[in-house]
Design a protein around this motif. Structure first.
Motif, PDB file in Angstrom:
ATOM      1  N   LYS A 160     -12.754   7.839  49.762  1.00  0.00           N
ATOM      2  CA  LYS A 160     -11.939   6.631  49.669  1.00  0.00           C
ATOM      3  C   LYS A 160     -12.416   5.545  50.623  1.00  0.00           C
ATOM      4  O   LYS A 160     -11.847   4.462  50.651  1.00  0.00           O
ATOM      5  N   MET A 161     -13.463   5.835  51.403  1.00  0.00           N
ATOM      6  CA  MET A 161     -14.001   4.830  52.305  1.00  0.00           C
ATOM      7  C   MET A 161     -14.693   3.740  51.485  1.00  0.00           C
ATOM      8  O   MET A 161     -15.599   4.027  50.696  1.00  0.00           O
ATOM      9  N   SER A 162     -14.256   2.508  51.663  1.00  0.00           N
ATOM     10  CA  SER A 162     -14.762   1.398  50.854  1.00  0.00           C
ATOM     11  C   SER A 162     -16.055   0.794  51.390  1.00  0.00           C
ATOM     12  O   SER A 162     -16.643  -0.068  50.748  1.00  0.00           O
ATOM     13  N   PHE A 163     -16.501   1.234  52.556  1.00  0.00           N
ATOM     14  CA  PHE A 163     -17.712   0.698  53.192  1.00  0.00           C
ATOM     15  C   PHE A 163     -18.915   0.912  52.278  1.00  0.00           C
ATOM     16  O   PHE A 163     -19.149   2.014  51.783  1.00  0.00           O
ATOM     17  N   ARG A 164     -19.686  -0.138  52.036  1.00  0.00           N
ATOM     18  CA  ARG A 164     -20.799  -0.066  51.094  1.00  0.00           C
ATOM     19  C   ARG A 164     -22.034   0.623  51.666  1.00  0.00           C
ATOM     20  O   ARG A 164     -22.910   1.054  50.917  1.00  0.00           O
ATOM     21  N   GLY A 165     -22.109   0.715  52.984  1.00  0.00           N
ATOM     22  CA  GLY A 165     -23.263   1.372  53.577  1.00  0.00           C
ATOM     23  C   GLY A 165     -24.018   0.481  54.536  1.00  0.00           C
ATOM     24  O   GLY A 165     -23.964  -0.750  54.451  1.00  0.00           O
ATOM     25  N   MET A 166     -24.700   1.114  55.463  1.00  0.00           N
ATOM     26  CA  MET A 166     -25.501   0.419  56.466  1.00  0.00           C
ATOM     27  C   MET A 166     -26.964   0.742  56.162  1.00  0.00           C
ATOM     28  O   MET A 166     -27.443   1.827  56.441  1.00  0.00           O
ATOM     29  N   LYS A 167     -27.660  -0.191  55.578  1.00  0.00           N
ATOM     30  CA  LYS A 167     -28.974   0.093  55.004  1.00  0.00           C
ATOM     31  C   LYS A 167     -30.087   0.203  56.038  1.00  0.00           C
ATOM     32  O   LYS A 167     -31.046   0.959  55.853  1.00  0.00           O
TER      33      LYS A 167
ATOM     34  N   PHE B 158     -20.319  -1.534  65.505  1.00  0.00           N
ATOM     35  CA  PHE B 158     -19.021  -0.899  65.267  1.00  0.00           C
ATOM     36  C   PHE B 158     -17.972  -1.900  64.790  1.00  0.00           C
ATOM     37  O   PHE B 158     -16.965  -1.501  64.194  1.00  0.00           O
ATOM     38  N   LYS B 159     -18.198  -3.173  65.006  1.00  0.00           N
ATOM     39  CA  LYS B 159     -17.251  -4.184  64.530  1.00  0.00           C
ATOM     40  C   LYS B 159     -17.096  -4.114  63.020  1.00  0.00           C
ATOM     41  O   LYS B 159     -16.052  -4.513  62.478  1.00  0.00           O
ATOM     42  N   ARG B 160     -18.125  -3.584  62.324  1.00  0.00           N
ATOM     43  CA  ARG B 160     -18.019  -3.419  60.875  1.00  0.00           C
ATOM     44  C   ARG B 160     -17.070  -2.280  60.514  1.00  0.00           C
ATOM     45  O   ARG B 160     -16.629  -2.169  59.375  1.00  0.00           O
ATOM     46  N   CYS B 161     -16.797  -1.414  61.480  1.00  0.00           N
ATOM     47  CA  CYS B 161     -16.004  -0.207  61.221  1.00  0.00           C
ATOM     48  C   CYS B 161     -14.581  -0.304  61.747  1.00  0.00           C
ATOM     49  O   CYS B 161     -13.704   0.447  61.293  1.00  0.00           O
ATOM     50  N   GLN B 162     -14.338  -1.192  62.710  1.00  0.00           N
ATOM     51  CA  GLN B 162     -13.095  -1.139  63.476  1.00  0.00           C
ATOM     52  C   GLN B 162     -11.859  -1.566  62.690  1.00  0.00           C
ATOM     53  O   GLN B 162     -10.726  -1.335  63.146  1.00  0.00           O
ATOM     54  N   SER B 163     -12.023  -2.161  61.519  1.00  0.00           N
ATOM     55  CA  SER B 163     -10.847  -2.468  60.710  1.00  0.00           C
ATOM     56  C   SER B 163     -10.210  -1.191  60.163  1.00  0.00           C
ATOM     57  O   SER B 163      -9.023  -1.180  59.829  1.00  0.00           O
ATOM     58  N   CYS B 164     -10.997  -0.107  60.102  1.00  0.00           N
ATOM     59  CA  CYS B 164     -10.486   1.165  59.574  1.00  0.00           C
ATOM     60  C   CYS B 164     -10.488   2.299  60.589  1.00  0.00           C
ATOM     61  O   CYS B 164      -9.729   3.260  60.441  1.00  0.00           O
ATOM     62  N   HIS B 165     -11.363   2.235  61.599  1.00  0.00           N
ATOM     63  CA  HIS B 165     -11.517   3.339  62.547  1.00  0.00           C
ATOM     64  C   HIS B 165     -11.329   2.859  63.980  1.00  0.00           C
ATOM     65  O   HIS B 165     -11.705   1.737  64.327  1.00  0.00           O
TER      66      HIS B 165
END
Length: 236
Positions: A108-115, A37-44
Motif C-alpha cells: 500500500k506504499m504509494s512511493f514510486r521509488g528512488m531510482k 528522508f524528506k521524501r519519506c517523512q510524510s508517511c514514516h
C-alpha cells in the motif's frame, strides 16, 4: 566437533560488537541522506519518540523481519513476505526503495521509488543511525557492504555432501534456527551455496570480524564448509 556453550557464544558476540570493523565499504553519506528522508517523512517517522503514521516507524529497520510490528496493519503482500521469512537487509532495503511495487506487489506504499543508487545509499546511511545494538555487529545485521574474500575456482568447485553437512551442523544450529526463522540471529537456511562458502572462508581468514564465527570456521576444512553449504541450501 564440540558444541560451544550458548553463554560463551553470546559473550564472544558482545566482544565482537566493540571490535574495530575492517574491510567495510560505507553505505553512503548520512547527512545527505537526511535530505533524502524528506521524501519519506510524510508517511514514516524515525528517531527518538518515532511512532507509526501512514507507514510504520523506521527505527531499527536494519535486519528487522518484514511486517514485524503487531500494532501496525500491513498489506497482505508484506504479511506474506514475513511468512516467507523476508528480512530487511541492506540489499533488500535498497531493492525495495528502488522498485517498491515490483519487489512487493500489492504494497500500500504509494512511493514510486528512488531510482538513483546514490540517493538510496545515502538514505540508508541516514537510517542506519537509528539501528541499535546488536544490529551494530555487521555479521548479525549487515549495515555496510563487505569486501569478501576471493576464493580459487578449485575451492568454489567443491561439491559438498549434504548428509555430511547435516552431521556437522549441530554447532550452527546451536544459534541459527533450522526452520529459517529469525530470532535475533540471521537465518542461514536456503543460502546459495557459493555465498555460504565465501562467507565462511571470510571468517576463516579473519576478513570478517565476528570472533565466534572466526573460531568455528577456523576449525573447518574446505570440504566441511562445502558440505555445510550444501546442507543448509537444501533445507526448506
Amino acid at each position: 566437533m564440540r558444541l560451544v556453550h550458548v553463554a560463551t557464544i553470546f559473550w564472544m558476540a558482545l566482544v565482537g560488537a566493540v571490535q574495530a570493523e575492517e574491510n567495510l565499504v560505507e553505505i553512503g553519506d548520512p547527512e545527505r541522506g537526511a535530505k533524502m528522508f524528506k521524501r519519506c517523512q510524510s508517511c514514516h517517522q524515525v528517531g527518538k519518540g518515532a511512532r507509526h503514521k501512514v507507514g510504520p516507524h523506521l527505527n531499527g529497520i536494519f535486519f528487522r523481519p518484514v511486517a514485524n510490528f503487531q500494532d501496525y496493519k500491513y498489506s497482505k503482500s508484506l504479511n506474506a513476505a514475513r511468512t516467507d521469512g523476508m528480512i530487511w537487509d541492506i540489499e533488500g532495503l535498497s531493492s525495495f526503495l528502488e522498485h517498491p511495487k515490483d519487489v512487493l506487489p500489492g504494497t500500500k506504499m504509494s512511493f514510486r521509488g528512488m531510482k538513483k543508487e546514490k540517493d538510496r545509499n545515502d538514505l540508508l546511511a541516514y537510517l542506519r543511525q537509528f539501528s541499535d545494538n546488536p544490529q551494530d555487529i555487521p555479521e548479525a545485521a549487515p549495515t555496510a557492504r563487505k569486501v569478501e574474500v576471493e576464493l580459487s575456482p578449485e575451492i568454489l568447485a567443491i561439491v559438498g555432501d549434504p548428509e555430511y553437512g547435516e552431521y556437522l551442523s549441530s554447532e550452527c544450529t546451536t544459534c541459527h534456527q533450522v526452520d529459517g526463522d529469525y530470532d535475533g540471529i540471521p537465518s542461514i537456511t536456503q543460502w546459495p551455496t557459493e555465498e555460504f562458502v565465501i562467507a565462511m572462508h571470510a571468517y576463516k581468514v579473519k576478513q570478517r570480524s565476528h570472533p565466534v564465527m572466526q573460531m568455528m570456521a577456523g576449525r573447518l576444512s574446505d570440504e566441511e564448509i562445502a558440505a555445510l553449504a550444501a546442507y543448509f541450501a537444501e533445507l526448506e
